[in-house]
Design a protein around this motif. Sequence first.
Motif, mmCIF file in Angstrom:
data_model
loop_
_atom_site.group_PDB
_atom_site.id
_atom_site.type_symbol
_atom_site.label_atom_id
_atom_site.label_comp_id
_atom_site.label_asym_id
_atom_site.label_seq_id
_atom_site.Cartn_x
_atom_site.Cartn_y
_atom_site.Cartn_z
ATOM 1 N N PRO A 175 0.827 -1.203 0.000
ATOM 2 C CA PRO A 175 0.000 0.000 0.000
ATOM 3 C C PRO A 175 0.866 1.260 0.000
ATOM 4 O O PRO A 175 1.919 1.305 0.632
ATOM 5 C CB PRO A 175 -0.792 -0.101 1.311
ATOM 6 N N GLY A 176 0.426 2.256 -0.738
ATOM 7 C CA GLY A 176 1.145 3.521 -0.813
ATOM 8 C C GLY A 176 2.204 3.564 -1.898
ATOM 9 O O GLY A 176 2.905 4.555 -2.032
ATOM 10 N N THR A 177 2.352 2.485 -2.657
ATOM 11 C CA THR A 177 3.313 2.463 -3.763
ATOM 12 C C THR A 177 2.570 2.139 -5.055
ATOM 13 O O THR A 177 1.444 1.631 -5.035
ATOM 14 C CB THR A 177 4.418 1.413 -3.543
ATOM 15 N N LYS B 137 7.707 5.217 -2.295
ATOM 16 C CA LYS B 137 8.232 5.347 -0.941
ATOM 17 C C LYS B 137 9.735 5.123 -1.010
ATOM 18 O O LYS B 137 10.243 4.578 -1.983
ATOM 19 C CB LYS B 137 7.631 4.281 -0.015
ATOM 20 N N HIS C 124 11.037 1.437 -4.040
ATOM 21 C CA HIS C 124 10.679 0.863 -2.742
ATOM 22 C C HIS C 124 11.022 -0.631 -2.670
ATOM 23 O O HIS C 124 11.736 -1.055 -1.776
ATOM 24 C CB HIS C 124 9.191 1.077 -2.461
#
Length: 175
Positions: free
Chosen positions: A92-94, A124, A163
Amino acid sequence: MLNNWLDKIAEKATRKQARHTSRRSFIRTFGIALIGVSVYPLLPVFRDNAFAQEPGNIPESGDPNDCNYWRHCAIDGFMCGCCGGTVSSCPPGTVVSDITWIGTCRNPKDGKDYVISYNDCCGKSACGNCLCQRDEGDTPVYRPQNTNNLNWCSGSQADVPYHCSLSVVIGVKES
């Protein structure tokens, strides 16, 4: 004054090149460049939608977070399974990079060779967990289409940090 100086240098270089180059040589070089540009999209870099679909019924064995897992035969980076994602999905978040490196790995469970898309997850800072560097089929950086040592996030829509890396099966190698 600067323009005159620059113009003189450019004129001198152009005239020198013209003395040592024939029109046929120029046309030949231009033709080779055009062919090179047209062949570039055929290089083994998967560009669009690397997550088409993983083939179903792939016999799995081993730990996907282990560097010796069969899909990781040409990976270079942090494995996303140790960073909040899975072997085939970003944490999550990438976001997945738009371009990727392709490799072929043998599955010891069924003895088949599978085409693997190594995608970088971007957005990230580097995960730092489960670093794995396996270089089967890797070439030096000056052959970028065959190297796993590039930051594939730099080719994404937004220049974002790396990331972790995925190992997505995109097909079975045809004999």
